[in-house]
Design an enzyme around this catalytic site. Structure first.
Site, PDB file in Angstrom:
ATOM      1  N   LYS A   1       1.189   4.214  -2.858  1.00 12.40           N
ATOM      2  CA  LYS A   1       0.873   5.599  -2.521  1.00 12.40           C
ATOM      3  C   LYS A   1       2.077   6.522  -2.735  1.00 12.40           C
ATOM      4  CE  LYS A   1      -3.423   5.103  -1.463  1.00 12.40           C
ATOM      5  NZ  LYS A   1      -4.498   5.804  -2.191  1.00 12.40           N
TER       6      LYS A   1
ATOM      7  N   TYR B   1       0.835  -1.207   0.000  1.00 11.80           N
ATOM      8  CA  TYR B   1       0.000   0.000   0.000  1.00 11.80           C
ATOM      9  C   TYR B   1       0.865   1.251   0.000  1.00 11.80           C
ATOM     10  CZ  TYR B   1      -3.273   3.508   1.866  1.00 11.80           C
ATOM     11  OH  TYR B   1      -4.039   4.634   2.066  1.00 11.80           O
TER      12      TYR B   1
END
Length: 273
Positions: A161, A157
């Site tokens: 990002k 994740y």
């Protein structure tokens, strides 16, 4: 920016990917208040139906039920807005896995790469010819404060990002002379249904948790002001400055300890969060 100016600059239509709940829902409600019509994209048809019903009378909405992790998701979304005068795109949809990277199923990694990275990139790429032909337009890419440095337990994740944060900064400069405002938004812990479903435990990582409305309000107020990225919340900015003052290895280890405290093994829902 006055509401009328915002709508004139980024309207009449805004596209929100991941609009069904949390930050996406907050974007929908606040953009409606600022006078924009909305294309709401989510895989949760029931959530979209509820949101459209709530906004009826406030603005015109077009719901698009799309699994944004699908291989053809971007093409489906672009086809669904081809007839609209679109001036703003908010890339909010995201997926995360909390846990040791080696135990994460490859399918989960692939989903995050498609949903968090491939689909928003392809939608931005597909919209650029239309946005460049307008007087003004805007792109908001929802990154995360975890993008700032290594974030153990959410490695995939955080990596996706980080890509979005750098993409936003790069496009902020590259597209400025074409009249396209770009902003990367880096929230910290935010009380969304997705975040709560990860069962965070009370501690340093949850002490400054923000509400979706506050993150979105700050993001929309910052768009078009000449700032390429925004760490939402003064407390989050202070925490990031402290980590930035440390040697990189110490900062990553500090984040890792915060994450392990927030996500211990065998956790259950913490009612104090």
């Amino acid at each position: 920016m006055p509401e009328g100016t915002f709508a004139a600059r980024y309207g009449p239509w805004a596209l929100i990917a991941g609009a069904g709940a949390g930050l996406g829902e907050a974007y929908a409600r606040q953009l409606a208040e600022r006078g924009l019509q909305l294309v709401l994209v989510d895989r949760d048809e029931a959530a979209l139906d509820t949101l459209v019903a709530d906004l009826r009378g406030a603005t015109e909405c077009r719901p698009l039920v799309v699994d944004l992790a699908a291989h053809d998701a971007a093409e489906t979304v672009l086809d669904g807005v081809a007839d609209l005068d679109l001036g703003l795109f908010v890339a909010n949809a995201a997926s995360s896995y909390v846990g040791w990277f080696g135990e994460q199923p490859l399918e989960s990694i692939d989903t995050q790469l498609r949903l968090n990275l491939r689909t928003p990139t392809a939608i931005v790429h597909g919209l650029l010819p239309r946005f460049a032909g307008r007087a003004r337009s805007g792109i908001v890419l929802m990154s995360s404060q975890s993008s700032r440095r290594g974030a153990p337990l959410v490695a995939t994740y955080a990596g996706t990002k980080a890509y979005l944060a750098i993409l936003a900064e790069s496009l902020w400069d590259e597209l400025a002379d074409r009249g396209i405002d770009v902003l990367g938004v880096l929230p910290g812990s935010t009380r969304t249904p997705g975040w709560l479903s990860s069962l965070p435990q009370s501690g340093m990582g949850t002490g400054g948790v923000m509400e979706p409305d506050d993150v979105v309000r700050e993001a929309l107020d910052t768009l078009g002001t000449g700032q390429p990225t925004l760490i939402a919340g003064a407390g989050n900015r202070d925490a990031d400055a402290l980590l930035d003052s440390m040697p990189r290895a110490d900062a990553v280890r500090t984040v890792g300890q915060v994450m392990r405290d927030m996500y211990p093994d065998g956790r259950t829902a913490d009612p104090t969060v």
